[in-house]
Motif scaffolding. Structure first.
Motif, PDB file in Angstrom:
ATOM      1  N   LEU A  70      10.358  -8.055   7.478  1.00 35.36           N
ATOM      2  CA  LEU A  70       9.753  -7.935   6.082  1.00 35.36           C
ATOM      3  C   LEU A  70       8.257  -6.969   6.186  1.00 35.36           C
ATOM      4  CD1 LEU A  70       9.779 -11.433   4.397  1.00 35.36           C
ATOM      5  CD2 LEU A  70      11.452  -9.632   4.294  1.00 35.36           C
ATOM      6  N   THR A  71       7.579  -7.328   7.411  1.00 42.13           N
ATOM      7  CA  THR A  71       6.387  -6.519   7.230  1.00 42.13           C
ATOM      8  C   THR A  71       6.660  -4.821   7.387  1.00 42.13           C
ATOM      9  OG1 THR A  71       5.209  -8.346   8.209  1.00 42.13           O
ATOM     10  CG2 THR A  71       4.306  -6.369   8.576  1.00 42.13           C
ATOM     11  N   VAL A  72       7.572  -4.463   8.545  1.00 45.31           N
ATOM     12  CA  VAL A  72       8.005  -3.195   8.798  1.00 45.31           C
ATOM     13  C   VAL A  72       8.489  -2.762   7.640  1.00 45.31           C
ATOM     14  CG1 VAL A  72       9.527  -1.849   9.994  1.00 45.31           C
ATOM     15  CG2 VAL A  72       8.277  -3.620  11.426  1.00 45.31           C
ATOM     16  N   ASN A  73       9.351  -3.206   6.745  1.00 44.75           N
ATOM     17  CA  ASN A  73      10.131  -2.738   5.622  1.00 44.75           C
ATOM     18  C   ASN A  73       8.919  -2.378   4.316  1.00 44.75           C
ATOM     19  OD1 ASN A  73      12.757  -2.763   6.493  1.00 44.75           O
ATOM     20  ND2 ASN A  73      13.176  -4.863   5.471  1.00 44.75           N
ATOM     21  N   ASP A  74       7.888  -3.400   4.445  1.00 49.09           N
ATOM     22  CA  ASP A  74       6.669  -3.226   3.413  1.00 49.09           C
ATOM     23  C   ASP A  74       6.032  -1.870   3.892  1.00 49.09           C
ATOM     24  OD1 ASP A  74       7.722  -5.154   1.914  1.00 49.09           O
ATOM     25  OD2 ASP A  74       6.406  -6.675   2.513  1.00 49.09           O
ATOM     26  N   ASN A  95       4.860   1.439   1.918  1.00 47.07           N
ATOM     27  CA  ASN A  95       3.530   1.873   1.589  1.00 47.07           C
ATOM     28  C   ASN A  95       3.081   3.345   2.014  1.00 47.07           C
ATOM     29  OD1 ASN A  95       2.930  -0.826   0.695  1.00 47.07           O
ATOM     30  ND2 ASN A  95       2.374  -1.680   2.750  1.00 47.07           N
ATOM     31  N   ILE A  96       2.998   4.158   0.755  1.00 46.94           N
ATOM     32  CA  ILE A  96       2.821   5.570   0.893  1.00 46.94           C
ATOM     33  C   ILE A  96       1.390   5.736   1.521  1.00 46.94           C
ATOM     34  CG2 ILE A  96       2.607   7.620  -0.122  1.00 46.94           C
ATOM     35  CD1 ILE A  96       4.658   6.707  -2.275  1.00 46.94           C
ATOM     36  N   LYS A  97       0.386   5.263   1.026  1.00 47.81           N
ATOM     37  CA  LYS A  97      -0.828   5.341   1.264  1.00 47.81           C
ATOM     38  C   LYS A  97      -1.359   4.087   1.702  1.00 47.81           C
ATOM     39  CE  LYS A  97      -5.273   7.622  -0.266  1.00 47.81           C
ATOM     40  NZ  LYS A  97      -5.926   8.290  -1.177  1.00 47.81           N
ATOM     41  N   TYR A 124      -1.182  -5.037  10.497  1.00 52.52           N
ATOM     42  CA  TYR A 124      -2.346  -4.220  10.027  1.00 52.52           C
ATOM     43  C   TYR A 124      -1.882  -2.707   9.857  1.00 52.52           C
ATOM     44  CZ  TYR A 124      -6.713  -1.946  10.539  1.00 52.52           C
ATOM     45  OH  TYR A 124      -8.146  -1.034  10.291  1.00 52.52           O
ATOM     46  N   TRP A 125      -0.951  -2.511  10.685  1.00 50.16           N
ATOM     47  CA  TRP A 125      -0.085  -0.955  10.613  1.00 50.16           C
ATOM     48  C   TRP A 125       0.294  -0.951   9.140  1.00 50.16           C
ATOM     49  CZ3 TRP A 125       5.437  -0.789   9.393  1.00 50.16           C
ATOM     50  CH2 TRP A 125       5.817   0.353   9.499  1.00 50.16           C
ATOM     51  N   ALA A 130       1.339 -11.080   1.438  1.00 52.42           N
ATOM     52  CA  ALA A 130       1.691  -9.582   0.813  1.00 52.42           C
ATOM     53  C   ALA A 130       3.107  -9.329   1.101  1.00 52.42           C
ATOM     54  CB  ALA A 130       0.813  -8.802   1.926  1.00 52.42           C
ATOM     55  N   LEU A 131       3.833 -10.188   1.727  1.00 58.68           N
ATOM     56  CA  LEU A 131       5.248  -9.656   1.957  1.00 58.68           C
ATOM     57  C   LEU A 131       6.027  -9.799   0.855  1.00 58.68           C
ATOM     58  CD1 LEU A 131       5.882 -11.362   5.303  1.00 58.68           C
ATOM     59  CD2 LEU A 131       5.068  -9.160   4.987  1.00 58.68           C
TER      60      LEU A 131
END
Length: 444
Positions: free
Chosen positions: A200-204, A208-210, A280-281, A294-295
């Motif tokens: 889920l974190t990698v997909n988000d 995230n553009i910016k 964090y990334w 946040a996910l």
């Protein structure tokens, strides 16, 4: 063969000789010397990858940023691995086995250090358990919020439910050696929820553009927050109770403990550092204090994550509270009877009930417990992990060690003493700032 290699061989031979000379283990109500290194390795890996890792991105990397954050993660990880490796080698001294950290320090430095070690350990374990109860309560509330944006149930109700669950488990599973079958369940839950979180974190993160990685605050704020982050990294890598964990291992206990530590500081560390870095990334400086907040993604995955966190916390808190259980059981149970005898069952029920009633009440009353854990742990855990093992090395090995080895351990004592003071000041400042925003029995 150089001097360092000769010293290493001598230490191994002495440890082996010490274990062979051992006649009888110290008295304890808990099981001593029965577990395999793989069981302890699995215990360490799963316990360190509990729900707390979902706050690491916010605690560790947001105040430090990419460059210093990665440097500190690697450096503290390496130093923690060495310090624990060193301490494991002092499980036997002159044929005597030390199953408690305070006994080891008392033997080497006298009665005063016995009590100092006790004072450093036990408040940390008890406060940490309150933090686990609080985390479990928040995870339960997040689970309910998956199905509804609002809930009329206060956080305190979820905290009470968590405290009751911890109490029941601690009564049914009296010590670390009794966790055998539960460790398999723990491993399945651990890697299931971590895979879900990472996906889920990698997909988000890709969507995230910016992403802003700027370290916020004034210069003085950045300095204090940085020391707080370093303190959090040290807390994430060290239990402050290695002799107590090592006491469960069968012979050769030193060799087996070091095998378990290899698993912790390879597999275990890669997992929770991985979640920290990916979180964090994906979200940068805006990563929340509990990553699942946040996910995005399907509800069933969020349900899985929060259920796994709640269940894993039961197993993890059990490990980190074991020295307290062992102390109470050894003092109040009948050692000449079996741990499952009627009288000992009654006594253990009362002891666990009193302990978890107090811890749950405080966690419910002070739902900003994490700040106090950082304050207490910032100096005590630095001492237990880095300073005390080097003191033991100088005392025990000082006459035979090389000048370089002694100088290195004196440097460790000096540097980490300063770091302990700095992180304690930073944690105290954060407590003062944060307390003004909260009140007792707050629903947050």
């Amino acid at each position: 063969m150089n001097h360092a290699e000769v010293l290493n061989v001598e230490m191994k031979c002495r440890n082996r000789k010490d274990e062979e000379m051992l006649e009888e283990d110290p008295a304890s109500a808990h099981v001593i010397g029965s577990d395999s290194w793989m069981q302890v390795a699995l215990l360490l890996v799963t316990s360190y990858n509990c729900g707390w890792i979902l706050s690491f991105s916010n605690l560790m990397l947001v105040p430090l940023g990419w460059k210093w954050g990665i440097v500190c993660l690697i450096l503290v990880g390496l130093l923690s691995a060495y310090a624990n490796w060193l301490l494991a080698g002092f499980h036997y001294i002159e044929g005597k086995r030390f199953i408690r950290y305070r006994d080891l320090m008392g033997h080497v430095f006298g009665k005063k250090m016995y009590y100092i070690t006790w004072v450093f350990q036990f408040p940390l374990f008890i406060l940490g358990n309150m933090g686990f109860i609080l985390l479990g309560g928040k995870a339960l509330k997040e689970l309910l919020l998956v199905f509804s944006d609002t809930t009329t149930m206060r956080l305190q109700y979820f905290i009470i439910i968590t405290g009751v669950a911890y109490f029941i488990f601690s009564f049914v599973v009296p010590n670390l050696s009794s966790m055998r079958i539960w460790l398999g369940v723990s491993a399945i839950l651990t890697f299931s929820y971590i895979v879900a979180v990472l996906v889920l974190t990698v997909n988000d993160g890709k969507s995230n553009i910016k992403i802003n990685y700027e370290i916020k605050g004034s210069t003085i704020d950045k300095v204090f927050y940085a020391f707080g982050a370093i303190s959090a990294i040290m807390l994430s890598n060290n239990p402050g109770m290695l002799p107590e964990i090592q006491s469960t291992l069968r012979k050769p206990a030193v060799k087996n403990m070091r095998k378990a530590l290899c698993a912790q500081f390879s597999i275990g560390l890669i997992v929770y550092y991985g979640v920290t870095i990916v979180g964090y990334w994906a979200f940068g400086s805006n990563v929340p204090d509990y990553l699942p907040k946040a996910l995005s993604g399907p509800k069933w995955v969020k349900v899985l994550i929060n259920i796994a966190v709640c269940l894993l916390n039961i197993f993890s808190q059990h490990m980190f509270l074991q020295p307290v259980h062992e102390f109470l059981d050894t003092k109040f149970l009948k050692l000449d009877e079996g741990i499952y005898s009627r009288e000992n069952l009654k006594r253990r029920f009362i002891l666990r009930a009193l302990l978890f009633t107090g811890n749950t009440f405080v966690a419910a009353a002070i739902p900003f417990m994490g700040y106090f854990i950082g304050l207490l742990g910032s100096f005590t855990l630095v001492s237990l992990t880095f300073i005390f093992p080097s003191m033991i090395f100088i005392k025990i090995k000082g006459k035979t060690a090389s000048v370089e080895h002694k100088a290195m351990h004196w440097a460790i004592i000096f540097v980490f003493s300063l770091l302990g003071v700095a992180t304690t000041i930073s944690a105290f400042r954060l407590v003062i700032q944060s307390v003004s925003y909260y009140h007792f029995f707050a629903d947050q």
